[in-house]
Structures are given as C-alpha cells and as structure tokens.
Design an enzyme around this catalytic site. Structure first.
Site, PDB file in Angstrom:
ATOM      1  N   ASP A  79       0.817  -1.212   0.000  1.00 52.79           N
ATOM      2  CA  ASP A  79       0.000   0.000   0.000  1.00 52.79           C
ATOM      3  C   ASP A  79       0.853   1.266   0.000  1.00 52.79           C
ATOM      4  O   ASP A  79       0.510   2.260  -0.640  1.00 52.79           O
ATOM      5  CB  ASP A  79      -0.930   0.014   1.230  1.00 52.79           C
ATOM      6  CG  ASP A  79      -2.381  -0.182   0.837  1.00 52.79           C
ATOM      7  OD1 ASP A  79      -2.796   0.367  -0.204  1.00 52.79           O
ATOM      8  OD2 ASP A  79      -3.105  -0.882   1.554  1.00 52.79           O
ATOM      9  N   GLU A 112      -4.371   5.043  -0.356  1.00 48.50           N
ATOM     10  CA  GLU A 112      -3.435   3.913  -0.196  1.00 48.50           C
ATOM     11  C   GLU A 112      -2.539   4.053   1.036  1.00 48.50           C
ATOM     12  O   GLU A 112      -2.453   3.123   1.841  1.00 48.50           O
ATOM     13  CB  GLU A 112      -2.533   3.763  -1.431  1.00 48.50           C
ATOM     14  CG  GLU A 112      -3.239   3.729  -2.754  1.00 48.50           C
ATOM     15  CD  GLU A 112      -4.029   2.465  -3.021  1.00 48.50           C
ATOM     16  OE1 GLU A 112      -4.316   1.731  -2.065  1.00 48.50           O
ATOM     17  OE2 GLU A 112      -4.368   2.225  -4.188  1.00 48.50           O
ATOM     18  N   HIS A 116      -4.993   3.474   4.159  1.00 46.02           N
ATOM     19  CA  HIS A 116      -4.786   2.024   4.280  1.00 46.02           C
ATOM     20  C   HIS A 116      -3.519   1.695   5.079  1.00 46.02           C
ATOM     21  O   HIS A 116      -3.575   0.975   6.071  1.00 46.02           O
ATOM     22  CB  HIS A 116      -4.743   1.371   2.898  1.00 46.02           C
ATOM     23  CG  HIS A 116      -5.997   1.597   2.094  1.00 46.02           C
ATOM     24  ND1 HIS A 116      -6.083   1.329   0.748  1.00 46.02           N
ATOM     25  CD2 HIS A 116      -7.220   2.082   2.454  1.00 46.02           C
ATOM     26  CE1 HIS A 116      -7.309   1.625   0.320  1.00 46.02           C
ATOM     27  NE2 HIS A 116      -8.005   2.083   1.333  1.00 46.02           N
ATOM     28  N   TYR A 120      -3.044  -0.084   9.000  1.00 46.03           N
ATOM     29  CA  TYR A 120      -2.236  -1.227   9.441  1.00 46.03           C
ATOM     30  C   TYR A 120      -1.364  -0.802  10.621  1.00 46.03           C
ATOM     31  O   TYR A 120      -1.205  -1.551  11.587  1.00 46.03           O
ATOM     32  CB  TYR A 120      -1.355  -1.759   8.305  1.00 46.03           C
ATOM     33  CG  TYR A 120      -2.138  -2.222   7.097  1.00 46.03           C
ATOM     34  CD1 TYR A 120      -3.209  -3.097   7.246  1.00 46.03           C
ATOM     35  CD2 TYR A 120      -1.825  -1.781   5.816  1.00 46.03           C
ATOM     36  CE1 TYR A 120      -3.948  -3.513   6.157  1.00 46.03           C
ATOM     37  CE2 TYR A 120      -2.560  -2.189   4.711  1.00 46.03           C
ATOM     38  CZ  TYR A 120      -3.621  -3.053   4.889  1.00 46.03           C
ATOM     39  OH  TYR A 120      -4.352  -3.457   3.817  1.00 46.03           O
ATOM     40  N   GLU A 196      -3.351  -4.624  -6.822  1.00 43.85           N
ATOM     41  CA  GLU A 196      -4.643  -4.295  -6.190  1.00 43.85           C
ATOM     42  C   GLU A 196      -5.565  -5.502  -6.057  1.00 43.85           C
ATOM     43  O   GLU A 196      -6.230  -5.672  -5.044  1.00 43.85           O
ATOM     44  CB  GLU A 196      -5.384  -3.238  -7.036  1.00 43.85           C
ATOM     45  CG  GLU A 196      -4.678  -1.905  -7.165  1.00 43.85           C
ATOM     46  CD  GLU A 196      -4.976  -0.971  -6.013  1.00 43.85           C
ATOM     47  OE1 GLU A 196      -5.730  -1.342  -5.112  1.00 43.85           O
ATOM     48  OE2 GLU A 196      -4.416   0.137  -6.026  1.00 43.85           O
ATOM     49  N   GLU A 230      -9.910  -1.371  -2.572  1.00 47.66           N
ATOM     50  CA  GLU A 230      -8.996  -1.975  -3.560  1.00 47.66           C
ATOM     51  C   GLU A 230      -9.769  -2.591  -4.721  1.00 47.66           C
ATOM     52  O   GLU A 230      -9.290  -2.615  -5.850  1.00 47.66           O
ATOM     53  CB  GLU A 230      -8.103  -3.043  -2.908  1.00 47.66           C
ATOM     54  CG  GLU A 230      -7.345  -2.632  -1.649  1.00 47.66           C
ATOM     55  CD  GLU A 230      -6.456  -1.420  -1.804  1.00 47.66           C
ATOM     56  OE1 GLU A 230      -6.540  -0.699  -2.811  1.00 47.66           O
ATOM     57  OE2 GLU A 230      -5.652  -1.173  -0.883  1.00 47.66           O
ATOM     58  N   HIS A 233     -10.412   0.110  -7.109  1.00 44.16           N
ATOM     59  CA  HIS A 233      -9.150   0.573  -7.708  1.00 44.16           C
ATOM     60  C   HIS A 233      -8.746  -0.356  -8.856  1.00 44.16           C
ATOM     61  O   HIS A 233      -8.380   0.089  -9.936  1.00 44.16           O
ATOM     62  CB  HIS A 233      -8.020   0.592  -6.671  1.00 44.16           C
ATOM     63  CG  HIS A 233      -8.234   1.567  -5.551  1.00 44.16           C
ATOM     64  ND1 HIS A 233      -7.338   1.706  -4.523  1.00 44.16           N
ATOM     65  CD2 HIS A 233      -9.232   2.441  -5.297  1.00 44.16           C
ATOM     66  CE1 HIS A 233      -7.789   2.626  -3.681  1.00 44.16           C
ATOM     67  NE2 HIS A 233      -8.932   3.077  -4.129  1.00 44.16           N
TER      68      HIS A 233
HETATM   69 FE   LIG Z   1      -4.698   0.486  -0.657  1.00 45.17          FE
HETATM   70 FE   LIG Z   2      -5.572   0.513  -4.059  1.00 41.76          FE
END
Ligand SMILES: [Fe+2]
Ligand SMILES: [Fe+2]
Length: 365
Positions: A79, A112, A116, A120, A196, A230, A233
């Site tokens: 990501d 991203e 994202h 994490y 992705e 995702e 995407h």
């Molecule tokens: Fe992502």
């Molecule tokens: Fe993505």
C-alpha cells in the site's frame, strides 16, 4: 569555425494553454461513476476503535500473532508504494485533458498510504509493542520474496515515471517513442491491477479467516473497508488498461500477452514462497495458495483476459469474511463497512437557546 553546440535542455518553451477540469462534461461514461463510488466510500483509520480486539489478541498463540502481523506488514509495504509512486505515476501518464480521470486516481492514491497503510500501523500500535513493530518492519526489509515483488512492481512504475519525464521534456531522446510510452503505461497498469486485485489478497486471507469466525472483528472491519476500496481501484485501472491495449496491433498485443503471463508467473513464484514463509507455521499455506490463484484470475479478468488458473473452491470461512456487501452491525461496537457519515450543518445562535436559559455567548468579552 567550431560548430555551435545545441543544448537540448534549452529548447524554447512551447506556449501552453492551461485549462481546468470541467465536471459538467463527462470524459467518458464511467469515470464520474467511479468518482462517486470512491468518495462515498471515504473513511478514516480512526473511525474503527481497535481496543475491543485486544481480549482475543492477547490469548492467541505466538505463531498466530506472528503470522497475522507479518501479513499486515506485507500489505503495508504494498500500500505504501502504491500510494507513493504507483497511483501518482499512472495519473501523471494520462493525457493533460483527462482532469477527471486524474482526480479519481489521485483520490485513490491518497487512500493507499494515508488511510490504508496508516490503518495497518494503527493495528500494530494497538496490538504490539514499539520494539515488536520495529522488528516486524526489519523482517519485511530483509524478506527476499517481498523485496523481489516490490522490485518488480515498483520497477514498472519507475519505468513509466521515466517515460512521463521524457514525454514532457525530452521527446527527442533516443529511448523515447509514443508506442514505447504506451507500452510502459500499460505495463504499469498491469502491475497496478496485479497488486490491487491479486497480491494484496494473500495478506487479506488471514484477517478474513478470523473475521469469518467472529474473531478480531475490528481489524477485520478495517480489512473489509480496505478491500472494498482496492476492488474499485483494480476495476478502474483495469478499465483504463484495456483502452490502451486496444490501441496496439495484433502482433504487439501477442508480445504484450506473453510478457504479462511471464510477469504473472514470476510474481506467482515469489508469492508462493512468501505465503509459505508466513503461513506454514499455522498450516494454512495450501488454502492461501488456492486463494492466491483465485485472485490472480480476478486480476486478469479486470485487465480483459481469461482466467489462467483452474477454478478451485476457496475456503468458505474466508469467502464469508470477503463478502463486502453492506453489513448490518451494532454501531456502538464497530462502524460496519456500510456506515453512513454523520451529516452536519452550521451552528446557529438558536441552537444555544435552552428553555429558561440565556443565549450562550462565545464572544471573548
Ligand atoms: Fe490500498
Ligand atoms: Fe488501491
């Protein structure tokens, strides 16, 4: 008399007419739909409280925690670079007049890393100590297969980055051609869709495996929100890639298909070893590899190609976790991926009139 050297870097500047994004006119019949979908899905990492997972996390065996964390680390690396270079370089490669397409991809790019990858990290920060997090990142930096996957994917992004520069500033360069540019653009989009719609999913498998059994639900909820992003995407970039592919003649298309399957098999080899290095300890490598092949086929379909691998049954627990249909949830314990953002309106003086009380004065007298 010596010949005067021509400095190509000092070409007279062409006069450029700048224009703006006119959203009143559609650039095509799908980009504005993707725009709507992307923005309606917007969410923030802090929307999901992770503390409720801790009672489950703390009683998990060490090898399970280790596999879980390593998967999220793999996802973090993918990501991060998808946000740092992958999406931006694809956006920049589009012709100048595609302002709406660029806006959609730039929005995806910002999700991203800022949403994202940050999510994490939020999971790591909740579940793990700072020292364990440091060790985890070092593990990723030294993992042969993960580094090879990154090198291959980011390599195609860098190649497109180079072509973007040449197209803008140095079209006379010996290595520049319009068809070469289009090939670099298509290959970067293939890499993007592979990342992705395919490579992410070996990492998603484990959180989905827990989510499908009702465990680590908050982290699973984050994974659901991420994979919902995702999936659009991969669809969008796949659609753009198909448009470019159709511009090549048959011979070039055959060459590019050969390249694509070689690239797929190279990544597949690395991916399988990566899976073994994480999932052997929890006896799930076989199942995850089925899931890897299942998602490789989906990525190929997004790019307009037939599935490569034979159809296989995916673990129903994971498919249960994978179902991204709007879920009905208790909003006090978690957001649910179908949550509605709070609607707000400007405050008025009248909002501060309470029965038998005076207007609250926020003036600084
Ligand atoms: Fe992502
Ligand atoms: Fe993505």
């Amino acid at each position: 008399m010596a010949k005067e050297k021509v400095d190509k870097s000092l070409k007279p500047l062409e006069k450029i007419i700048y224009n703006g994004a006119n959203w009143n006119e559609k650039e095509d019949d799908y980009t504005q739909s993707f725009y709507e979908q992307n923005l309606s899905q917007f969410w923030r990492p802090e929307d999901i409280a992770l503390q409720p997972d801790l009672n489950v996390w703390h009683i998990l065996p060490d090898e399970v925690k280790d596999a879980y964390a390593k998967n999220l680390l793999v996802l973090t690396f993918l990501d991060t670079h998808q946000g740092d270079i992958g999406m931006p370089v694809v956006a920049r490669s589009l012709d100048e007049h595609f302002h709406q397409r660029k806006a959609v991809i730039n929005f995806m790019a910002s999700m991203e890393n800022a949403v994202h990858a940050k999510s994490y990290s939020n999971i790591f920060m909740t579940y793990m100590t700072a020292n364990d997090i440091d060790q985890l990142f070092i593990w990723g930096e030294n993992h042969k297969n993960l580094q090879s996957i990154m090198t291959q994917i980011v390599g195609y992004y860098k190649e497109l980055d180079r072509y973007n520069y040449l197209k803008k500033f140095d079209t006379d360069h010996a290595s520049f051609s319009e068809v070469g540019f289009a090939i670099a653009q298509w290959k970067a989009m293939v890499a993007s869709v592979f990342l992705e719609t395919w490579l992410f999913y070996s990492g998603f498998y484990y959180p989905l495996f827990f989510y499908g059994q009702g465990k680590l639900m908050q982290a699973g909820e984050i994974i659901n929100l991420i994979l919902r992003d995702e999936s659009i995407h991969g669809l969008y970039i796949g659609r753009l890639a198909q448009e470019i592919y159709e511009t090549f003649d048959n011979q070039k298309q055959d060459e590019l298909q050969t390249w694509m399957y070689e690239f797929l098999l190279s990544l597949y080899h690395e991916q399988n070893e990566l899976v073994e290095s994480i999932y052997d300890a929890v006896d799930l490598s076989h199942d995850v590899k089925v899931f890897v092949r299942y998602n490789a086929n989906k990525a190929l379909m997004n790019l307009g190609f037939d599935p490569y691998f034979e159809y296989e049954e995916v673990n129903p627990v994971v498919l249960n976790g994978l179902n991204t249909e709007t879920k009905t949830m208790d909003n006090f314990s978690m957001k649910g991926n179908g949550y509605q953002k709070m609607k707000s309106e400007m405050l008025k003086d009248a909002d501060f009139i309470f029965p038998n009380k005076k207007i609250i004065d926020f003036g600084d007298k």
